[in-house]
Design an enzyme around this catalytic site. Structure first.
Site, PDB file in Angstrom:
ATOM      1  N   ARG A 152       0.760  -1.134  -0.039  1.00  0.00           N
ATOM      2  CA  ARG A 152      -0.130   0.089  -0.090  1.00  0.00           C
ATOM      3  C   ARG A 152       0.901   1.303   0.040  1.00  0.00           C
ATOM      4  O   ARG A 152       1.733   1.459   0.910  1.00  0.00           O
ATOM      5  CB  ARG A 152      -0.841  -0.096   1.317  1.00  0.00           C
ATOM      6  CG  ARG A 152      -1.765   1.405   1.225  1.00  0.00           C
ATOM      7  CD  ARG A 152      -2.475   1.163   2.609  1.00  0.00           C
ATOM      8  NE  ARG A 152      -3.066   2.356   3.256  1.00  0.00           N
ATOM      9  CZ  ARG A 152      -2.732   3.311   3.900  1.00  0.00           C
ATOM     10  NH1 ARG A 152      -1.763   3.101   4.549  1.00  0.00           N
ATOM     11  NH2 ARG A 152      -3.358   4.471   4.115  1.00  0.00           N
ATOM     12  N   HIS A 165      -2.220  11.022   0.610  1.00  0.00           N
ATOM     13  CA  HIS A 165      -1.794  10.853   1.986  1.00  0.00           C
ATOM     14  C   HIS A 165      -1.116  12.344   2.611  1.00  0.00           C
ATOM     15  O   HIS A 165       0.184  12.364   2.472  1.00  0.00           O
ATOM     16  CB  HIS A 165      -0.868   9.830   2.004  1.00  0.00           C
ATOM     17  CG  HIS A 165      -0.461   9.138   3.279  1.00  0.00           C
ATOM     18  ND1 HIS A 165      -0.597   7.673   3.699  1.00  0.00           N
ATOM     19  CD2 HIS A 165      -0.052   9.604   4.477  1.00  0.00           C
ATOM     20  CE1 HIS A 165      -0.166   7.596   4.790  1.00  0.00           C
ATOM     21  NE2 HIS A 165       0.210   8.760   5.603  1.00  0.00           N
ATOM     22  N   GLU A 193      -6.598   8.896   6.515  1.00  0.00           N
ATOM     23  CA  GLU A 193      -6.889   9.688   7.794  1.00  0.00           C
ATOM     24  C   GLU A 193      -7.279  11.333   7.600  1.00  0.00           C
ATOM     25  O   GLU A 193      -6.417  12.104   7.970  1.00  0.00           O
ATOM     26  CB  GLU A 193      -5.570   9.542   8.381  1.00  0.00           C
ATOM     27  CG  GLU A 193      -5.103   8.245   8.965  1.00  0.00           C
ATOM     28  CD  GLU A 193      -3.815   8.063   9.928  1.00  0.00           C
ATOM     29  OE1 GLU A 193      -3.564   9.270  10.242  1.00  0.00           O
ATOM     30  OE2 GLU A 193      -3.571   6.974  10.399  1.00  0.00           O
ATOM     31  N   ASN A 212      -6.504   2.404  10.284  1.00  0.00           N
ATOM     32  CA  ASN A 212      -5.292   2.572  10.948  1.00  0.00           C
ATOM     33  C   ASN A 212      -5.208   2.532  12.520  1.00  0.00           C
ATOM     34  O   ASN A 212      -6.044   3.547  12.715  1.00  0.00           O
ATOM     35  CB  ASN A 212      -4.575   3.838  10.497  1.00  0.00           C
ATOM     36  CG  ASN A 212      -4.136   3.945   8.877  1.00  0.00           C
ATOM     37  OD1 ASN A 212      -4.452   2.654   8.280  1.00  0.00           O
ATOM     38  ND2 ASN A 212      -3.757   4.957   8.274  1.00  0.00           N
ATOM     39  N   TYR A 234      -3.101   2.837  16.037  1.00  0.00           N
ATOM     40  CA  TYR A 234      -1.854   2.895  16.952  1.00  0.00           C
ATOM     41  C   TYR A 234      -1.985   2.585  18.334  1.00  0.00           C
ATOM     42  O   TYR A 234      -1.436   1.938  19.025  1.00  0.00           O
ATOM     43  CB  TYR A 234      -1.373   4.284  16.536  1.00  0.00           C
ATOM     44  CG  TYR A 234      -0.644   4.198  15.066  1.00  0.00           C
ATOM     45  CD1 TYR A 234       0.632   3.523  14.898  1.00  0.00           C
ATOM     46  CD2 TYR A 234      -1.402   4.704  14.154  1.00  0.00           C
ATOM     47  CE1 TYR A 234       0.953   3.283  13.362  1.00  0.00           C
ATOM     48  CE2 TYR A 234      -1.025   4.530  12.613  1.00  0.00           C
ATOM     49  CZ  TYR A 234       0.395   3.678  12.494  1.00  0.00           C
ATOM     50  OH  TYR A 234       0.828   3.700  11.123  1.00  0.00           O
ATOM     51  N   GLU A 285      -2.856   0.282   8.525  1.00  0.00           N
ATOM     52  CA  GLU A 285      -1.727   0.809   9.297  1.00  0.00           C
ATOM     53  C   GLU A 285      -1.612   0.080  10.598  1.00  0.00           C
ATOM     54  O   GLU A 285      -2.756   0.310  11.164  1.00  0.00           O
ATOM     55  CB  GLU A 285      -1.488   2.006   9.113  1.00  0.00           C
ATOM     56  CG  GLU A 285      -1.103   2.891   8.020  1.00  0.00           C
ATOM     57  CD  GLU A 285      -0.766   4.442   7.963  1.00  0.00           C
ATOM     58  OE1 GLU A 285      -0.592   4.805   9.170  1.00  0.00           O
ATOM     59  OE2 GLU A 285      -1.141   4.988   6.927  1.00  0.00           O
TER      60      GLU A 285
END
Ligand code: FCB
Length: 476
Positions: free
Chosen positions: A89, A132, A177, A306, A308, A378
């Protein structure tokens, strides 16, 4: 909002296997790895401009040389093949293919043509992210994402990339995002274009969604065969005390900005009511035109997630917490709230590590926004890696992070979540936005002096996971 109900997956070392056909990959983004920022007709993006502002990026780092990927494509694709990636990606740099947001630049497109050729030769499925974060600076000068016209310029740009690559790239995501692009870019100012105007952030969020809608309509009409979606970074927002209405209300305000202001229009065709109450002081409702929500909520084939870390929110503790570096909070209209400290391990970014958050998040998406297949686009962690005397990078902390989060993803699948793939962040160490080259997220180490690549222990672990389609047991 979310409450932690999941078991701690990191506590287990049992073997796990993912469903057949689960798609394994790694992610990158153009500005973070390419370098060569003035090559072949590329002009400035908002990130090139931000890098030039004193104090905006750690050490005054810039997008050059990054991981010099622009000139090392063959070597990097060979590395991907060695790791066994099924998909890669990557994002396309708008200022390469339509410099200044203007006419098409064939030399910029040629770079991505070459990359896609090399991926296909090695049986790696290309997955394109159109945006992005590297908006052409010339468009920012006309208002950037606060200007609705930027959404139409995005559709033009998407058309260009689709015309060049639509026959060979099966996965397309419009945006990465939009929360960060809108709220870190225009409210906290930590990201480009570095503006600190809450009304601008709210306008940017809506116009990014309009851009997604226009891009989706166009890609659908021209290439009904491709898999199409968007990547968000939804975060579990956990009230510090779920029995305390003040904490619950604060968590709801944060949850609006982080999650629902994107998820609801995309999957329910409407903004949540509190988007109007929380954002109207910043001119929100006037932005939304007839037909916008229909455009934004066109069915898509996948949601990229994504992940985290999660966030615990309290309504106590008084004032609006400034985000990193004393900047205003990106969480427009959410004050007052605070983030109580928790006794958890942290990554080099200071982000808490609690893989249960990923299970809970996937379950929430499945429950509240059902019907759309999910892909983790991600997930990863920065740690202060050191190169050992043996020349290797024994990054046990990152390996542990990946192991725990893969188990968390697997636990969600076992509870019925339609999760179809996992891309780690990131293939290579790279330019980590305002942190410059200080933070390393790669499963492959990059020596920025020599540009030498070394697969870290976490990369070797990930390669074993891909090969086994799961985590082998400790005795396997
Ligand atoms: C995400 C971004 C990605 C990278 C990781 C660490 O928010 O999409 O570019 O910076 O964080």
């Amino acid at each position: 909002m979310t409450e932690h109900t999941a078991q701690d997956p990191a506590a287990s070392s049992a073997a796990i296997t993912f469903p057949e056909g689960f798609l394994w990959g790694a992610s990158t983004a153009s500005f973070q790895i390419e370098g060569s920022t003035t090559a072949d007709g590329r002009t400035a993006s908002i990130w090139d401009t931000l890098c030039g502002k004193p104090g905006a990026v750690a050490n005054g780092d810039t997008g050059d040389p990054a991981a010099d990927h622009y000139r090392r494509v063959s070597e990097d694709v060979a590395l991907m093949a060695d790791l066994g990636l099924a998909t890669y990606r990557f994002s396309v740099a708008w200022p390469r293919v339509r410099p200044d947001g203007g006419p098409v630049n064939q030399r910029g497109l040629d770079f991505y043509q070459g990359l896609v050729d090399e991926l296909l030769e090695r049986d790696i499925v290309p997955w394109i992210t159109l945006y992005h974060w590297d908006l052409p600076q010339a468009l920012e000068e006309r208002g950037g994402w606060t200007n609705r016209d930027t959404a139409y310029r995005f559709a033009e740009y998407a058309d260009t990339v689709l015309t060049a690559l639509g026959d060979r790239v099966p996965f397309w995501t419009t945006l990465n995002e939009p929360f960060c692009a809108a709220f870190l870019g225009y409210a906290s100012g930590e990201h480009a274009p570095g503006r600190t105007e809450p009304d601008a952030a709210v306008a940017a969020a809506h116009h990014l969604l309009v851009a997604h809608g226009l891009g989706t309509a166009l890609i659908r009409a021209r290439r009904p065969d491709v898999k199409l979606g968007i990547t968000l970074n939804p975060a579990p927002i956990v009230p510090a005390d779920p029995a305390d209405p003040v904490d619950v209300a604060a968590a709801q305000r944060v949850d609006l900005v982080r999650n629902r202001v994107f998820l609801d229009p995309l999957f329910r065709g409407e903004y949540p009511e509190d988007a109007h109450t929380q954002f109207d002081q910043f001119g929100f409702s006037e932005l939304v035109r007839d037909g916008d929500l229909k455009l934004i909520s066109q069915p898509i084939d996948l949601l990229g997630v994504n992940f985290y870390h999660d966030e615990v929110v309290s309504g106590h503790g008084g004032t609006e917490p400034p985000s990193a570096g004393g900047r205003p909070t990106p969480l427009v209209g959410a004050a007052p709230f605070s983030n109580p400290q928790r006794d958890l391990p942290r990554t080099a970014m200071g982000w808490p590590v609690d893989p249960r958050g990923l299970t809970d998040l996937l379950l929430r998406l499945h429950r509240e926004y059902p019907g759309v297949p999910l892909y983790i686009t991600e997930n990863g962690a920065a740690y202060p890696d050191t190169v050992g005397e043996d020349g290797q990078i024994h990054d046990e902390d990152r390996t542990r992070y990946l192991d725990g989060h893969l188990r968390a993803a697997h636990a969600a699948i076992e509870q019925g979540v339609d999760l179809r793939g996992y891309c780690c962040w990131s293939l290579l160490d790279n330019f980590e936005w305002a942190w410059g080259y200080d933070q390393r997220f790669g499963v492959v180490h990059v020596d920025y002096k020599t540009q030498e690549r070394t697969v870290k222990d976490s990369g070797k672990f990930f390669a074993r996971v891909i090969e086994a389609n799961g985590i082998p047991g400790s005795s396997d």
